[in-house]
Design a protein around this motif. Sequence first.
Motif, PDB file in Angstrom:
ATOM      1  N   GLY A 201       0.782  -1.233   0.000  1.00  0.00           N
ATOM      2  CA  GLY A 201       0.000   0.000   0.000  1.00  0.00           C
ATOM      3  C   GLY A 201       0.815   1.285   0.000  1.00  0.00           C
ATOM      4  O   GLY A 201       0.243   2.380  -0.073  1.00  0.00           O
ATOM      5  N   THR A 202       2.145   1.184   0.053  1.00  0.00           N
ATOM      6  CA  THR A 202       2.936   2.425   0.136  1.00  0.00           C
ATOM      7  C   THR A 202       2.890   3.222  -1.163  1.00  0.00           C
ATOM      8  O   THR A 202       2.968   4.452  -1.144  1.00  0.00           O
ATOM      9  N   GLY A 203       2.742   2.529  -2.298  1.00  0.00           N
ATOM     10  CA  GLY A 203       2.669   3.242  -3.574  1.00  0.00           C
ATOM     11  C   GLY A 203       1.456   4.148  -3.650  1.00  0.00           C
ATOM     12  O   GLY A 203       1.557   5.316  -4.047  1.00  0.00           O
ATOM     13  N   ASP A 204       0.279   3.614  -3.253  1.00  0.00           N
ATOM     14  CA  ASP A 204      -0.933   4.436  -3.263  1.00  0.00           C
ATOM     15  C   ASP A 204      -0.803   5.605  -2.298  1.00  0.00           C
ATOM     16  O   ASP A 204      -1.259   6.722  -2.583  1.00  0.00           O
ATOM     17  N   MET A 205      -0.182   5.348  -1.138  1.00  0.00           N
ATOM     18  CA  MET A 205      -0.009   6.431  -0.171  1.00  0.00           C
ATOM     19  C   MET A 205       0.911   7.522  -0.734  1.00  0.00           C
ATOM     20  O   MET A 205       0.645   8.721  -0.582  1.00  0.00           O
ATOM     21  N   LEU A 206       1.999   7.124  -1.411  1.00  0.00           N
ATOM     22  CA  LEU A 206       2.916   8.110  -1.981  1.00  0.00           C
ATOM     23  C   LEU A 206       2.276   8.895  -3.122  1.00  0.00           C
ATOM     24  O   LEU A 206       2.591  10.072  -3.327  1.00  0.00           O
ATOM     25  N   ASP A 207       1.370   8.256  -3.857  1.00  0.00           N
ATOM     26  CA  ASP A 207       0.613   9.003  -4.868  1.00  0.00           C
ATOM     27  C   ASP A 207      -0.179  10.124  -4.204  1.00  0.00           C
ATOM     28  O   ASP A 207      -0.254  11.253  -4.712  1.00  0.00           O
ATOM     29  N   ALA A 208      -0.771   9.817  -3.048  1.00  0.00           N
ATOM     30  CA  ALA A 208      -1.528  10.829  -2.298  1.00  0.00           C
ATOM     31  C   ALA A 208      -0.585  11.913  -1.767  1.00  0.00           C
ATOM     32  O   ALA A 208      -0.945  13.098  -1.722  1.00  0.00           O
ATOM     33  N   VAL A 209       0.637  11.518  -1.380  1.00  0.00           N
ATOM     34  CA  VAL A 209       1.622  12.484  -0.895  1.00  0.00           C
ATOM     35  C   VAL A 209       1.977  13.480  -1.993  1.00  0.00           C
ATOM     36  O   VAL A 209       2.054  14.692  -1.763  1.00  0.00           O
ATOM     37  N   LEU A 210       2.167  12.983  -3.220  1.00  0.00           N
ATOM     38  CA  LEU A 210       2.516  13.882  -4.328  1.00  0.00           C
ATOM     39  C   LEU A 210       1.397  14.876  -4.612  1.00  0.00           C
ATOM     40  O   LEU A 210       1.659  16.021  -4.991  1.00  0.00           O
ATOM     41  N   GLU A 211       0.156  14.442  -4.429  1.00  0.00           N
ATOM     42  CA  GLU A 211      -0.968  15.369  -4.610  1.00  0.00           C
ATOM     43  C   GLU A 211      -0.969  16.447  -3.538  1.00  0.00           C
ATOM     44  O   GLU A 211      -1.357  17.590  -3.785  1.00  0.00           O
ATOM     45  N   ALA A 212      -0.522  16.071  -2.324  1.00  0.00           N
ATOM     46  CA  ALA A 212      -0.530  17.022  -1.205  1.00  0.00           C
ATOM     47  C   ALA A 212       0.651  17.987  -1.264  1.00  0.00           C
ATOM     48  O   ALA A 212       0.535  19.146  -0.869  1.00  0.00           O
ATOM     49  N   LEU A 213       1.789  17.509  -1.766  1.00  0.00           N
ATOM     50  CA  LEU A 213       2.982  18.355  -1.805  1.00  0.00           C
ATOM     51  C   LEU A 213       2.894  19.384  -2.923  1.00  0.00           C
ATOM     52  O   LEU A 213       2.446  19.073  -4.024  1.00  0.00           O
ATOM     53  N   PRO A 214       3.360  20.607  -2.678  1.00  0.00           N
ATOM     54  CA  PRO A 214       3.458  21.583  -3.768  1.00  0.00           C
ATOM     55  C   PRO A 214       4.566  21.180  -4.724  1.00  0.00           C
ATOM     56  O   PRO A 214       5.470  20.419  -4.366  1.00  0.00           O
ATOM     57  N   GLU A 215       4.491  21.661  -5.958  1.00  0.00           N
ATOM     58  CA  GLU A 215       5.540  21.364  -6.935  1.00  0.00           C
ATOM     59  C   GLU A 215       6.894  21.848  -6.438  1.00  0.00           C
ATOM     60  O   GLU A 215       7.915  21.236  -6.664  1.00  0.00           O
ATOM     61  N   ALA A 216       6.892  22.976  -5.755  1.00  0.00           N
ATOM     62  CA  ALA A 216       8.109  23.533  -5.163  1.00  0.00           C
ATOM     63  C   ALA A 216       7.682  24.195  -3.864  1.00  0.00           C
ATOM     64  O   ALA A 216       6.491  24.452  -3.658  1.00  0.00           O
ATOM     65  N   PRO A 217       8.611  24.481  -2.960  1.00  0.00           N
ATOM     66  CA  PRO A 217       8.233  25.116  -1.698  1.00  0.00           C
ATOM     67  C   PRO A 217       7.479  26.406  -1.920  1.00  0.00           C
ATOM     68  O   PRO A 217       7.694  27.118  -2.898  1.00  0.00           O
ATOM     69  N   GLU A 218       6.604  26.704  -0.979  1.00  0.00           N
ATOM     70  CA  GLU A 218       5.756  27.886  -1.086  1.00  0.00           C
ATOM     71  C   GLU A 218       6.588  29.153  -1.209  1.00  0.00           C
ATOM     72  O   GLU A 218       6.283  30.047  -1.964  1.00  0.00           O
ATOM     73  N   GLN A 219       7.680  29.227  -0.427  1.00  0.00           N
ATOM     74  CA  GLN A 219       8.525  30.409  -0.491  1.00  0.00           C
ATOM     75  C   GLN A 219       9.451  30.331  -1.690  1.00  0.00           C
ATOM     76  O   GLN A 219       9.904  29.258  -2.058  1.00  0.00           O
ATOM     77  N   THR A 220       9.701  31.476  -2.312  1.00  0.00           N
ATOM     78  CA  THR A 220      10.665  31.521  -3.410  1.00  0.00           C
ATOM     79  C   THR A 220      11.798  32.416  -2.971  1.00  0.00           C
ATOM     80  O   THR A 220      11.577  33.534  -2.523  1.00  0.00           O
ATOM     81  N   PHE A 221      13.022  31.929  -3.082  1.00  0.00           N
ATOM     82  CA  PHE A 221      14.163  32.715  -2.657  1.00  0.00           C
ATOM     83  C   PHE A 221      14.427  33.825  -3.647  1.00  0.00           C
ATOM     84  O   PHE A 221      14.282  33.667  -4.840  1.00  0.00           O
ATOM     85  N   GLY A 222      14.869  34.950  -3.158  1.00  0.00           N
ATOM     86  CA  GLY A 222      15.225  36.053  -4.050  1.00  0.00           C
ATOM     87  C   GLY A 222      15.265  37.348  -3.286  1.00  0.00           C
ATOM     88  O   GLY A 222      14.619  37.509  -2.261  1.00  0.00           O
ATOM     89  N   GLY A 223      16.038  38.296  -3.795  1.00  0.00           N
ATOM     90  CA  GLY A 223      16.245  39.531  -3.059  1.00  0.00           C
ATOM     91  C   GLY A 223      15.132  40.527  -3.246  1.00  0.00           C
ATOM     92  O   GLY A 223      14.813  41.279  -2.350  1.00  0.00           O
ATOM     93  N   SER A 224      14.528  40.563  -4.400  1.00  0.00           N
ATOM     94  CA  SER A 224      13.509  41.581  -4.639  1.00  0.00           C
ATOM     95  C   SER A 224      12.350  40.949  -5.367  1.00  0.00           C
ATOM     96  O   SER A 224      12.401  39.818  -5.802  1.00  0.00           O
ATOM     97  N   GLY A 225      11.317  41.702  -5.494  1.00  0.00           N
ATOM     98  CA  GLY A 225      10.157  41.195  -6.229  1.00  0.00           C
ATOM     99  C   GLY A 225       9.473  40.082  -5.487  1.00  0.00           C
ATOM    100  O   GLY A 225       9.139  40.201  -4.325  1.00  0.00           O
ATOM    101  N   ILE A 226       9.305  38.961  -6.173  1.00  0.00           N
ATOM    102  CA  ILE A 226       8.487  37.881  -5.642  1.00  0.00           C
ATOM    103  C   ILE A 226       9.026  37.314  -4.334  1.00  0.00           C
ATOM    104  O   ILE A 226       8.288  36.845  -3.490  1.00  0.00           O
ATOM    105  N   GLY A 227      10.361  37.358  -4.137  1.00  0.00           N
ATOM    106  CA  GLY A 227      10.939  36.738  -2.957  1.00  0.00           C
ATOM    107  C   GLY A 227      10.776  37.540  -1.684  1.00  0.00           C
ATOM    108  O   GLY A 227      10.838  36.987  -0.605  1.00  0.00           O
ATOM    109  N   GLY A 228      10.605  38.864  -1.780  1.00  0.00           N
ATOM    110  CA  GLY A 228      10.506  39.683  -0.587  1.00  0.00           C
ATOM    111  C   GLY A 228      11.853  39.825   0.101  1.00  0.00           C
ATOM    112  O   GLY A 228      12.904  39.567  -0.484  1.00  0.00           O
ATOM    113  N   PRO A 229      11.850  40.225   1.384  1.00  0.00           N
ATOM    114  CA  PRO A 229      13.108  40.418   2.112  1.00  0.00           C
ATOM    115  C   PRO A 229      13.914  39.119   2.212  1.00  0.00           C
ATOM    116  O   PRO A 229      13.338  38.038   2.301  1.00  0.00           O
TER     117      PRO A 229
END
Length: 492
Positions: A201-229
Amino acid sequence: MNDHIHSDGSGEEHDHGALGDAEFAEFMELAAEEGFDPEDVEGAIEAAGHGPLPVLAVVGRPNVGKSTLVNRIIGRREAVVEDKPGVTRDRVTYEAEWAGRRFKVVDTGGWEQDVLGIDASVAAQAEYAIEAADAVVFVVDAKVGVTDTDEAVVRLLRKANKPVVLCANKVDGPSGEADATALWSLGIGEPHPVSSLHGRGTGDMLDAVLEALPEAPEQTFGGSGIGGPRRIALIGRPNVGKSSLLNKVAGEDRVVVNEMAGTTRDPVDELIELGGVIWKFVDTAGIRKRVHLQQGADYYASLRTAAAVEKAEVAVILIDASESISVQDQRIVTMAVDAGRALVIAYNKWDTLDEERRYYLEREIETEFGQVAWAPRVNVSATTGRHMEKLVPAIETALAGWETRVPTGRLNAFLGELVAAHPHPIRGGKQPRILFGTQAGTRPPRFVLFASGFIEAGYRRFIERRLREEFGFEGTPIHISVRVREKRGRKK
């Protein structure tokens, strides 16, 4: 995926790490000439070039099979598994891949039952792990059913408002399906029947994990613009003066203190103006008094520190210069390096040192922190404000190194000269050679080198040292991976 978008001049999205389309095409031609499989080369660049990975926390009470599940997820026996609590301690983060997507797994298994009761222990551990996670796998023993401790963790999960995948563990066959169904009563969604021991059953559970996880972390690193401070984690072992330093740094220039909603244990991130720039200091306040557990305190401290480091771009590590450098100091440095963050080391209480202590401290730094000699260093006093003006330039230097990228052509010219002047030692009658390479990513700098044979760890360290001498990279760890040419690739 947006973590593959890099400013290569084209502004287009591609899957070549930090390489632009033209540079990637040129590089693939070079790889083909040297007899490398194109798919292998592309996979190596993509693996090394990924940006920050989403984080999955595995939580639950003792002995429900968390570490066994983590081993199943990462595909190797790495998390220590025993039938007693207190096993999982120092290393809690692993990298995993499922269905072509990579993510980090935080194993929160194995803490010690303490005098304050297991509920307090579970709550502290789950809270710190969830803080750094993008999604959570909540592991429950389906054979035992729902306990009061499980319900306490559910309350934490609801408060955190993170996506949750419910794992009904120890369902070894069809007869256990009914036990799993009973876990609907927790009210956090569908229970996924799993046997982490046997893989059922771990495969089905990991499929559910991929649906729950964002494609990339919510925060985006960067000095200005989208990244903020830019985000700074001020970390260090208890009582080294983190709060004093933050208060001194803030002074009268504090812009705003943003209190996150929730209980009094929630972290506070501070926006502070330094040198005309707004910085966000990620809270790493000391462990709350109610979880100052006897032998478990270091473990909770490391979890909280790990959570802060995951959220930051720069780790400023505070060391008490009046005391000998401790094993805990070294672990914190290692944690920041392993997380791939820019690094600054600040030695606090410098004004209290006499000449003898300064002499011995310099010797300690050489021996204990020799592996991070590349990190900018500042000698400060949180109480008097001594040398505080040097902190921001050190942070900016570390960030600049963290984001440095060497063009592929320049890198290969450097590698050619290096290999010619200092070839790899002959081993077993053969002399492996670095054929070519590329920098597949930044933040931190990540290199992929392609070789004719196995490259020893000592020679890799030599290459890293020369890369720093040639291109700087001050204040940042460097990741180097090596791909060896398969014999089948020579067929022409």
